[in-house]
Scaffold this active site. Structure first.
Site, PDB file in Angstrom:
ATOM      1  N   GLU A  82      44.801 -37.574  66.547  1.00  0.00           N
ATOM      2  CA  GLU A  82      43.743 -37.412  67.555  1.00  0.00           C
ATOM      3  C   GLU A  82      44.289 -37.136  68.950  1.00  0.00           C
ATOM      4  OE1 GLU A  82      43.779 -39.834  65.326  1.00  0.00           O
ATOM      5  OE2 GLU A  82      41.867 -39.799  64.237  1.00  0.00           O
ATOM      6  N   HIS A 149      35.039 -49.185  61.775  1.00  0.00           N
ATOM      7  CA  HIS A 149      34.119 -48.074  61.499  1.00  0.00           C
ATOM      8  C   HIS A 149      32.723 -48.399  62.010  1.00  0.00           C
ATOM      9  CE1 HIS A 149      37.417 -47.275  58.714  1.00  0.00           C
ATOM     10  NE2 HIS A 149      37.001 -46.028  58.608  1.00  0.00           N
TER      11      HIS A 149
END
Lengths: 346, 320
Positions: A82, A149
């Site tokens: 990322e 998450h």
């Protein structure tokens, strides 16, 4: 999440309702539609992220079909790095492209934090190099997905000068704010709400539909208590408001829609209308966006208040997995109703 | 093959860089500076040799120790001194310090941030934009030996390689990351060997030889422009002063500096130009004098320039 409660027409005028039935989209379909329409409109718009190209089409399938339609030149699968590909998006944006970067989960945006807040956010102020990218960050919980998450990291970015931060709550705004974010000449973090992806349907105007950044929306009118919120909690607040209406307590519900820059006038108008304010978000309460909203109201509307400002957010713990624990962590309609009821009686 | 005129140009740009650097160091040591500055002394052949191999339409993301690259690409010395002195006419309008934030897309220069090597993925992205638009342009950036230890170094080169980006990375291996010597940073002799793990060319060149740096960069740039992907060039050199102006670099053995002083990129290049009959010493002296005057005028103008108006502090956070 009770979809029936939240699938009202969200304030669109009666005249527009004839088209409502055939223009009802899920929240996730509205995001995909915005991407497809902007890619068709502007050849500078491209998508980058992990697993975004077909046939897979992204972890949540938001980008499904887009590489088949526009080619892999415009839908770029990225290695699992990322920090690297957010930096690359900044470079592409400096050259006038408009990358829309997908984080697989908002939780993973921390891997790219440096490049976002240090490079992209400061760039225009330092040397007037505009960085017109969007990072889409699938956020929020209630889905039994555990500490990594389920997160709502918006406050980190609201605190960083040079960024814009949006968090749509409805399918119409999911489309309209994404289009606005793509067209904005600044780095925009777009927090999309995972729990709304397929549970929420609503009217989405066809074609060019832009929700301006920086403008909040009143979702329900009421004179007793004001609930200021955003994202998935908008629907919890509306559900709570409906419960309270039966008891004779009328809630004003304001959806912030943009978290940076805040719509200060709308916040102050909503707060002064009832004099009793409850601020709600899924992110943990401590130093969350609600703290800034509360401070704004305390500083500029103190004399209008009839009760202390109340805040409801997640607990200051990592987001737990097991259902009883996550439910204890997370705001919901019942908790909102309880706090709003107390405020009404204050 | 470089013409005689080009070789004299290389000398001029290195000399201008040195003249600016010397004046900057003297000014800051004399207490007339503002904030910190980073000397490029000893690195001139790297930023000039590599920058000279690029076309004007190529994009460069230099770092804080690449003064020569800014000058070579046309950034006026007065804008740089004004930036270093926090003036309104500095590149960043008083927003950023020394050579940080000295970006100007009109000159195809991307501004630098302190977080090394964060310009690296950004430059890769610039290169990816050229692929996207099918433009025959190249992006180039610089990092030090220190940056090669960061995870982002790997992320960026891997991405550049996978994307076959028209990209060139120059590593300025100057022996020290601030005070930390190479032996405490890595267990390999040449950083360039890491290129193999990305399936891209990696070469080692003498970073004090401007023509060697130029030749290696030109090869890499041509490869990138032809669509054959990125390259890595490791330039070995020595940081001749401290990390920044405040740093006396007492941790560097004096014998090591003395050894590298004999390899000064400008002195050795001047001797070579004279020996090969490209220029005589008077000509080179005249260039050096011209450079000294140019930078002195620039500093004087920068010192006369106004500071930004405090009322503008909130202006320009967002692009319109």
């Amino acid at each position: 999440m009770n979809a029936a409660v939240v699938s009202a027409n969200y304030g669109f005028a009666e005249a527009e309702r004839s088209a409502v039935e055939e223009r009802t989209l899920t929240y996730i379909a509205a995001i995909s539609e915005a991407l497809r329409e902007e890619m068709a409109r502007d050849p500078n718009v491209l998508i980058m992220g992990e697993d975004v190209a077909d046939p897979f089409g992204g972890a949540f399938k938001v980008t499904k079909g887009l590489s088949d339609e526009f080619g892999t030149r415009r839908v770029l699968n990225m290695p699992m790095a990322e920090l690297g590909f957010i930096g690359a998006a900044t470079g592409m944006a400096l050259m006038g492209l408009r990358p829309v970067v997908e984080m697989q989960f908002a939780d993973f945006i921390s891997a790219g934090f440096d490049s976002i807040v240090q490079f992209a956010a400061t760039n225009y102020y330092r040397w007037q190099g505009a960085v017109p990218w969007v990072i889409r960050a699938p956020s929020d919980g209630g889905l039994r997905s555990g500490p990594f998450h389920s997160q709502n990291p918006e406050a980190w970015f609201v605190h960083a000068p040079g960024l814009k931060v949006v968090a749509p709550a409805t399918p119409a705004d999911a489309k309209g704010l994404l289009i606005a974010a793509i067209r904005d000449n600044n780095p925009v973090i777009y927090f999309e709400s995972k729990p709304l992806y397929r549970s929420l349907k609503g009217y989405v105007p066809p074609g060019e539909h832009v929700t301006p950044i920086g403008v909040a929306q009143t979702m329900r009118q009421g004179d007793d208590v004001t609930i200021i919120t955003y994202g998935a909690q908008v629907h919890q607040a509306l559900e709570a408001a409906q419960t309270l209406a039966v008891e004779g307590i009328e809630c004003e519900v304001l959806d912030l829609r943009t978290l940076k820059p805040l719509d200060e006038e709308a916040i102050l108008a909503a707060a002064t209308k009832t004099g009793k304010v409850l601020i709600v978000h899924s992110a943990n309460r401590l130093a969350g966006v609600g703290a800034e909203v509360a401070a704004l109201i305390a500083e500029r509307a103190f004399e209008w208040l009839d009760a202390p400002i109340a805040r409801l957010g997640g607990l200051d713990v990592p987001i737990p997995f097991s259902p009883p624990l996550e439910d204890a962590y997370r705001p919901n309609a019942a908790k909102i109703a309880r706090m709003a009821r107390e405020l009404a009686r204050f | 093959m470089l013409s005689n005129e080009q070789r004299i140009e290389l000398y001029y740009w290195m000399q201008l860089t040195r003249a600016f650097d010397d004046l900057m160091v003297a000014t800051w040591r004399g207490g007339r500076g503002l904030g910190g500055v980073f000397s490029q002394r000893g690195h001139e052949a790297i930023s000039i040799g590599s920058g000279y191999a690029l076309a004007p339409e190529d994009v460069v993301a230099p770092m804080h120790r690449d003064l020569g690259c800014y000058l070579l690409r046309g950034m006026a010395p007065v804008r740089i001194f004004a930036n270093m002195l926090g003036r309104a006419n500095g590149v960043s309008r008083g927003r950023d310090v020394n050579l940080h934030g000295a970006g100007d897309l009109g000159l195809n220069l991307v501004g630098f941030i302190s977080h090394l090597p964060h310009s690296l993925p950004v430059a890769v992205g610039v290169a990816m934009s050229f692929t996207y638009r099918r433009e025959a342009r190249v992006a180039l950036t610089y990092v030090g030996d220190g940056s090669s230890s960061a995870g982002l170094f790997h992320e960026s080169l891997n991405l550049a390689s996978v994307q076959k980006a028209p990209f060139v990375l120059i590593i300025e291996n100057n022996q020290y990351a601030y005070s930390t010597p190479l032996s405490q940073q890595m267990n390999i002799a040449d950083i360039a060997v890491r290129a193999a793990s990305y399936g891209i060319p990696g070469v080692v060149v003498d970073g004090n030889d401007v023509e060697a740096v130029y030749a290696a960069t030109k090869t890499a740039v041509e490869r990138a422009r032809a669509g054959d992907g990125p390259s890595l060039i490791e330039c070995k050199t020595m940081r001749m002063l401290g990390h920044a102006i405040h740093d006396g670099a007492e941790y560097v053995p004096r014998e090591l500096l003395a050894e590298w002083e004999k390899r000064d990129p400008i002195v050795t290049y001047a001797a070579r130009l004279v020996a090969e009959g490209v220029a005589d010493q008077d000509e080179l002296n005249e260039i050096a004098h011209r450079c000294a005057v140019e930078v002195a005028d620039a500093l004087a103008e920068a010192e006369r320039s106004p500071f930004p108006d405090a009322a503008t502090v909130t202006e320009g956070v967002y692009a319109p």
